[in-house]
Scaffold this motif. Structure first.
Motif, PDB file in Angstrom:
ATOM      1  N   LYS A 193      -8.158   0.556   7.828  1.00 56.11           N
ATOM      2  CA  LYS A 193      -7.558   1.591   6.984  1.00 56.11           C
ATOM      3  C   LYS A 193      -6.185   1.135   6.506  1.00 56.11           C
ATOM      4  O   LYS A 193      -5.384   0.589   7.278  1.00 56.11           O
ATOM      5  CB  LYS A 193      -7.404   2.905   7.758  1.00 56.11           C
ATOM      6  N   GLY A 194      -5.912   1.337   5.229  1.00 55.98           N
ATOM      7  CA  GLY A 194      -4.572   1.140   4.685  1.00 55.98           C
ATOM      8  C   GLY A 194      -4.156   2.407   3.969  1.00 55.98           C
ATOM      9  O   GLY A 194      -4.988   3.068   3.341  1.00 55.98           O
ATOM     10  N   TRP A 195      -2.879   2.762   4.066  1.00 59.24           N
ATOM     11  CA  TRP A 195      -2.451   3.996   3.408  1.00 59.24           C
ATOM     12  C   TRP A 195      -0.988   3.920   3.012  1.00 59.24           C
ATOM     13  O   TRP A 195      -0.237   3.059   3.471  1.00 59.24           O
ATOM     14  CB  TRP A 195      -2.719   5.204   4.303  1.00 59.24           C
ATOM     15  N   LEU A 196      -0.615   4.843   2.139  1.00 55.81           N
ATOM     16  CA  LEU A 196       0.749   4.956   1.642  1.00 55.81           C
ATOM     17  C   LEU A 196       1.394   6.139   2.354  1.00 55.81           C
ATOM     18  O   LEU A 196       0.973   7.284   2.173  1.00 55.81           O
ATOM     19  CB  LEU A 196       0.722   5.176   0.126  1.00 55.81           C
ATOM     20  N   ASP A 197       2.383   5.872   3.206  1.00 59.27           N
ATOM     21  CA  ASP A 197       2.943   6.948   4.024  1.00 59.27           C
ATOM     22  C   ASP A 197       3.909   7.825   3.230  1.00 59.27           C
ATOM     23  O   ASP A 197       4.123   7.624   2.022  1.00 59.27           O
ATOM     24  CB  ASP A 197       3.598   6.386   5.290  1.00 59.27           C
ATOM     25  N   GLU A 198       4.504   8.784   3.932  1.00 57.68           N
ATOM     26  CA  GLU A 198       5.350   9.764   3.247  1.00 57.68           C
ATOM     27  C   GLU A 198       6.611   9.145   2.649  1.00 57.68           C
ATOM     28  O   GLU A 198       7.273   9.764   1.797  1.00 57.68           O
ATOM     29  CB  GLU A 198       5.747  10.892   4.218  1.00 57.68           C
ATOM     30  N   HIS A 199       6.944   7.915   3.074  1.00 58.09           N
ATOM     31  CA  HIS A 199       8.108   7.223   2.530  1.00 58.09           C
ATOM     32  C   HIS A 199       7.734   6.229   1.428  1.00 58.09           C
ATOM     33  O   HIS A 199       8.593   5.477   0.951  1.00 58.09           O
ATOM     34  CB  HIS A 199       8.840   6.481   3.648  1.00 58.09           C
ATOM     35  N   GLY A 200       6.464   6.213   1.056  1.00 63.75           N
ATOM     36  CA  GLY A 200       6.011   5.287   0.031  1.00 63.75           C
ATOM     37  C   GLY A 200       5.789   3.882   0.544  1.00 63.75           C
ATOM     38  O   GLY A 200       5.640   2.941  -0.244  1.00 63.75           O
ATOM     39  N   GLN A 201       5.737   3.709   1.872  1.00 65.89           N
ATOM     40  CA  GLN A 201       5.496   2.411   2.487  1.00 65.89           C
ATOM     41  C   GLN A 201       4.020   2.280   2.866  1.00 65.89           C
ATOM     42  O   GLN A 201       3.404   3.254   3.310  1.00 65.89           O
ATOM     43  CB  GLN A 201       6.373   2.239   3.734  1.00 65.89           C
ATOM     44  N   THR A 202       3.478   1.077   2.715  1.00 66.40           N
ATOM     45  CA  THR A 202       2.079   0.874   3.079  1.00 66.40           C
ATOM     46  C   THR A 202       1.960   0.586   4.567  1.00 66.40           C
ATOM     47  O   THR A 202       2.778  -0.136   5.148  1.00 66.40           O
ATOM     48  CB  THR A 202       1.454  -0.281   2.278  1.00 66.40           C
ATOM     49  N   GLN A 203       0.928   1.145   5.167  1.00 70.43           N
ATOM     50  CA  GLN A 203       0.634   0.964   6.586  1.00 70.43           C
ATOM     51  C   GLN A 203      -0.821   0.529   6.723  1.00 70.43           C
ATOM     52  O   GLN A 203      -1.634   0.714   5.808  1.00 70.43           O
ATOM     53  CB  GLN A 203       0.860   2.267   7.363  1.00 70.43           C
ATOM     54  N   GLU A 204      -1.168  -0.050   7.877  1.00 71.87           N
ATOM     55  CA  GLU A 204      -2.559  -0.427   8.112  1.00 71.87           C
ATOM     56  C   GLU A 204      -2.923  -0.232   9.571  1.00 71.87           C
ATOM     57  O   GLU A 204      -2.057  -0.229  10.457  1.00 71.87           O
ATOM     58  CB  GLU A 204      -2.817  -1.876   7.705  1.00 71.87           C
ATOM     59  N   GLY A 232       5.334 -12.301 -15.758  1.00 73.29           N
ATOM     60  CA  GLY A 232       6.420 -11.643 -15.061  1.00 73.29           C
ATOM     61  C   GLY A 232       6.814 -10.351 -15.744  1.00 73.29           C
ATOM     62  O   GLY A 232       6.431 -10.075 -16.881  1.00 73.29           O
ATOM     63  N   GLY A 233       7.575  -9.549 -15.058  1.00 74.96           N
ATOM     64  CA  GLY A 233       7.994  -8.263 -15.604  1.00 74.96           C
ATOM     65  C   GLY A 233       7.131  -7.139 -15.075  1.00 74.96           C
ATOM     66  O   GLY A 233       6.013  -7.365 -14.585  1.00 74.96           O
ATOM     67  N   PRO A 234       7.604  -5.908 -15.165  1.00 78.26           N
ATOM     68  CA  PRO A 234       6.889  -4.758 -14.609  1.00 78.26           C
ATOM     69  C   PRO A 234       5.498  -4.600 -15.217  1.00 78.26           C
ATOM     70  O   PRO A 234       5.314  -4.751 -16.428  1.00 78.26           O
ATOM     71  CB  PRO A 234       7.791  -3.571 -14.973  1.00 78.26           C
ATOM     72  N   MET A 235       4.542  -4.282 -14.377  1.00 81.99           N
ATOM     73  CA  MET A 235       3.182  -4.063 -14.854  1.00 81.99           C
ATOM     74  C   MET A 235       3.115  -2.785 -15.689  1.00 81.99           C
ATOM     75  O   MET A 235       3.754  -1.787 -15.372  1.00 81.99           O
ATOM     76  CB  MET A 235       2.202  -3.968 -13.676  1.00 81.99           C
ATOM     77  N   THR A 236       2.327  -2.832 -16.748  1.00 86.39           N
ATOM     78  CA  THR A 236       2.141  -1.668 -17.614  1.00 86.39           C
ATOM     79  C   THR A 236       0.818  -0.988 -17.306  1.00 86.39           C
ATOM     80  O   THR A 236      -0.078  -1.574 -16.689  1.00 86.39           O
ATOM     81  CB  THR A 236       2.153  -2.087 -19.087  1.00 86.39           C
ATOM     82  N   VAL A 237       0.689   0.247 -17.757  1.00 87.16           N
ATOM     83  CA  VAL A 237      -0.557   0.983 -17.564  1.00 87.16           C
ATOM     84  C   VAL A 237      -1.709   0.273 -18.272  1.00 87.16           C
ATOM     85  O   VAL A 237      -2.810   0.134 -17.723  1.00 87.16           O
ATOM     86  CB  VAL A 237      -0.422   2.430 -18.081  1.00 87.16           C
ATOM     87  N   LEU A 241       0.852   0.718  -6.694  1.00 91.87           N
ATOM     88  CA  LEU A 241       0.940   0.702  -8.155  1.00 91.87           C
ATOM     89  C   LEU A 241       0.265   1.923  -8.760  1.00 91.87           C
ATOM     90  O   LEU A 241       0.731   2.466  -9.774  1.00 91.87           O
ATOM     91  CB  LEU A 241       0.306  -0.581  -8.696  1.00 91.87           C
ATOM     92  N   GLU A 242      -0.821   2.372  -8.143  1.00 95.51           N
ATOM     93  CA  GLU A 242      -1.498   3.567  -8.645  1.00 95.51           C
ATOM     94  C   GLU A 242      -0.577   4.783  -8.570  1.00 95.51           C
ATOM     95  O   GLU A 242      -0.564   5.632  -9.474  1.00 95.51           O
ATOM     96  CB  GLU A 242      -2.767   3.821  -7.850  1.00 95.51           C
ATOM     97  N   ALA A 243       0.206   4.873  -7.497  1.00 99.65           N
ATOM     98  CA  ALA A 243       1.143   5.988  -7.365  1.00 99.65           C
ATOM     99  C   ALA A 243       2.197   5.964  -8.469  1.00 99.65           C
ATOM    100  O   ALA A 243       2.674   7.013  -8.912  1.00 99.65           O
ATOM    101  CB  ALA A 243       1.810   5.936  -5.993  1.00 99.65           C
ATOM    102  N   LYS A 244       2.545   4.764  -8.960  1.00 96.03           N
ATOM    103  CA  LYS A 244       3.551   4.637 -10.003  1.00 96.03           C
ATOM    104  C   LYS A 244       2.958   4.731 -11.405  1.00 96.03           C
ATOM    105  O   LYS A 244       3.551   5.336 -12.298  1.00 96.03           O
ATOM    106  CB  LYS A 244       4.272   3.291  -9.862  1.00 96.03           C
ATOM    107  N   LEU A 245       1.785   4.109 -11.599  1.00 95.37           N
ATOM    108  CA  LEU A 245       1.221   3.969 -12.944  1.00 95.37           C
ATOM    109  C   LEU A 245       0.115   4.961 -13.257  1.00 95.37           C
ATOM    110  O   LEU A 245      -0.233   5.154 -14.420  1.00 95.37           O
ATOM    111  CB  LEU A 245       0.667   2.549 -13.126  1.00 95.37           C
ATOM    112  N   GLY A 246      -0.468   5.546 -12.208  1.00100.29           N
ATOM    113  CA  GLY A 246      -1.634   6.398 -12.434  1.00100.29           C
ATOM    114  C   GLY A 246      -2.913   5.612 -12.588  1.00100.29           C
ATOM    115  O   GLY A 246      -3.963   6.167 -12.912  1.00100.29           O
TER     116      GLY A 246
END
Length: 662
Positions: free
Chosen positions: A531-542, A293-298, A368-373
């Motif tokens: 297709k799945g993507w991260l929209d302009e609001h940071g929400q995932t769509q498919e 548990g807890g936030p994922m680290t790089v 997660l990639e958008a947050k962690l790189g």
């Protein structure tokens, strides 16, 4: 009396197994040979394959196979040895339980076509206990725990598994720190290595490849969530003992132990880890957090990407692609082999057990990639059977006898009626695009994720992405060569667009399973892009798009005879452009190839038994499932490609250890 399962090996034979395994390890340390092409580098001594294809070809196999050394298999009467499992994969007939008073099998299985590769993956946690309880010469054989194992096998199944997966502990007869069972485990582990070596074709014929590996069997306490993973080694250079959940009770601890005992050591030891049955993980397999548990680290994300390049999307205990609920999700094909529970223990699930499915996990990965790189869930796709009969590749719907394990046991008698629980299925196959059928070439395909899974048929499926595929590429005789030279294959990363306004184009090509002369394959219905993507609001769509074939081709199946009707396609090919592409948004794409409808294994057996649900007198013992509300008589077999990912230009995709290695 001699043990019918053959565990009581004479001491000299045990020493012989150790000697052969040691000889294999020494041999494999002696030479590193370059293949005729730079595409394959051998990490062990072998002859270069005579057949080498730079454009790669599909190899079909099964890397999730249990034999007599897995507790759940052995307590159900499985006697198949690792060597016999490989013999079956190569085409030999295999006798399976129940056994008559003379020790002869009362049923048998045989593949219509042999596999190209296979791996025995017995549970690491209890192989020592299983051997101890079947070998009179070993201290602990007469313990009360082993007496329970031999006389009350179903009780032993629950007791032993509870201790290993819920308590991370060996049983009392194993001694302090489990040393007796750890020592007992050395013989089966050596036997697994020796069997893999014996059946690995090191000649230039390259007819069959084996891998040494095992299953790490974890469960999330309280939820019953499945956290199981299969560990695959590149060659015969492996740790002294398999790293179990008891030794390393956490996924990150498993990866660390593999680093210490394999990848960071001297020599050519290399390993990868394949999670499976995330559909039964109660949401814990890919929680988006650390193990505890807890936030994922790089660092955690990068370590996961390094060791887990693939995920198993289909096996005996259901499909894990996506979740379907009427009125909630629109992709009806997600209902394919969907389980009624969200956990492996069978605990009550929420009304919508929609956690842990691969499509959802891929979307979480780009979040997660958008947050962690770094993307911890950048998974390629494979499938396998999870057979507990030692029968790799036994996926034919018309020959299904159950796979054991969590299914219906047949230790004492042939089950009346349907041979397995209604929710289970024959499983799938792993497919690898490789230059040749050698361990190194196949392992490299897994590492770079140029892999896909099928629900059983031997469908050929290719998937490429580029910024410059021409619209008429399908008409080119060298289309695959062009696709490799100007694009990336499944499992790859599509680099940032070269010009403003450019959109990715995809080459999708598939061929139906050719089948055999007496059992032809099923025509294809269509190819889809998911297709799945991260929209302009940071929400995932498919979105799911049909790109080739025809979903309204009129093909169907007669449920009274299982005769299929209507036309389909032997081959399909399309070039598809994502006209809705936004270069600022992260995205992933994968293909799904779908066959025409056919009868499921259960319906085939209902038809053979002449069950008529309107006439109760025709419903024999064990066939009530034919008329159950949740019976799914029709299926559409399929193949799922590994995804291709896109990220806005920047360093994040290139910084993970996996992609540096590429």
């Amino acid at each position: 009396m001699e043990n019918p399962m053959g565990y009581g090996l004479p001491l000299m034979m045990q020493r012989g197994i150790f000697s052969r395994a040691l000889a294999v390890l020494i041999t494999c340390l002696t030479l590193v040979i370059a293949s005729p092409s730079d595409a394959t580098q051998y990490t062990e001594q072998r002859e270069p394959c005579a057949e080498f294809n730079e454009q790669r070809r599909p190899f079909f196999g099964d890397v999730h196979v249990h034999t007599r050394y897995s507790l759940d298999a052995s307590t159900q009467g499985t006697r198949t040895s690792p060597a016999e499992a490989y013999q079956f994969a190569r085409g030999d007939e295999l006798g399976i339980q129940p056994w008559d008073i003379n020790g002869q099998p009362m049923r048998s299985l045989q593949l219509r076509r042999s596999l190209d590769f296979a791996m025995v993956s017995d549970h690491a946690e209890l192989i020592g206990e299983v051997r101890m309880c079947n070998t009179p010469e070993i201290e602990g054989y007469s313990s009360w725990q082993c007496k329970v194992y031999r006389h009350l096998p179903r009780v032993a199944y629950y007791l032993f598994n509870y201790m290993a997966t819920m308590q991370q502990s060996h049983l009392g007869m194993c001694g302090e720190e489990g040393e007796r069972c750890r020592e007992a485990a050395l013989v089966p582990w050596a036997e697994m290595q020796a069997a893999a070596e014996e059946h690995y074709d090191r000649s230039d014929g390259c007819e069959f490849s084996t891998f040494v590996g095992y299953e790490w069997t974890a469960m999330q306490s309280g939820s019953g969530g499945n956290l199981h993973r299969n560990v695959i080694f590149r060659n015969a250079e492996v740790p002294q003992t398999p790293i179990s959940f008891i030794d390393s009770p956490g996924a990150s601890l498993l990866w660390q132990a593999l680093e210490q005992q394999c990848t960071d050591g001297e020599g050519n030891c290399d390993a990868l880890v394949i999670p499976h049955n995330s559909n039964l993980s109660a949401g814990y397999m890919f929680s988006g957090e650390l193990d505890a548990g807890g936030p994922m680290t790089v660092g955690y994300a990068q370590q996961r990407a390094k060791f887990e390049p693939l995920v198993e999307i289909m096996q005996h205990k259901g499909a894990s692609e996506c979740y379907y609920a009427p009125g909630i999700t629109s992709d009806e094909l997600c209902a394919f082999e969907q389980q009624p529970k969200d956990n492996i223990a069978g605990y009550s699930s929420p009304p919508m057990p929609d956690t842990g499915f691969v499509r959802q996990v891929l979307a979480t990965g780009i979040e997660l990639e958008a947050k962690l790189g770094s993307n911890p869930y950048q998974f390629g796709i494979i499938a396998s059977t999870d057979t507990h009969l030692g029968a790799p590749g036994s996926v034919e719907e018309d020959r299904f006898l159950g796979h054991g394990g969590a299914g219906v046991p047949a230790r004492e008698e042939i089950p009346p009626g349907l041979p397995d629980k209604l929710e289970y299925n024959p499983g799938g196959l792993a497919v690898l695009w490789a230059e040749e059928n050698s361990r190194d070439s196949l392992f490299s395909a897994m590492r770079r994720r140029e892999a896909y899974g099928t629900s059983g048929p031997r469908i050929s499926s290719r998937f490429f992405a580029s910024w410059q595929f021409p619209d008429d590429l399908c008409q080119s005789s060298d289309r695959i060569e062009q696709a490799y030279s100007t694009g990336v294959p499944m499992g790859g990363l599509l680099a940032g667009s070269p010009t403003p306004g450019a959109a990715p184009t995809f080459l999708l090509a598939a061929s139906q399973d050719p089948g055999t002369a007496n059992f032809p394959g099923m025509p294809l219905q269509r190819i889809q892009v998911v297709k799945g993507w991260l929209d302009e609001h940071g929400q995932t769509q498919e979105k799911v798009i049909d790109v080739a074939g025809n979903s309204d081709n009129g093909a169907n199946v007669d449920l009274e005879t299982c005769e299929t009707r209507g036309k389909g396609f032997a081959q399909l090919c399309a070039v598809w452009r994502d006209d809705e592409f936004d270069a600022t948004q992260r995205a992933f794409y994968y293909s799904r190839v779908v066959e025409n409808p056919s009868c499921r294994w259960s319906q085939r057996q209902c038809v053979a038994a002449k069950v008529d649900c309107s006439a109760p007198e025709t419903i024999g013992e064990g066939f009530s499932g034919c008329c159950a509300a949740d019976h799914r008589p029709v299926i559409q077999e399929r193949a799922w490609s590994s995804p291709i990912w896109y990220a806005p230009p920047g360093p994040s995709l290139a910084e993970t250890p996996l992609n540096q290695a590429r």
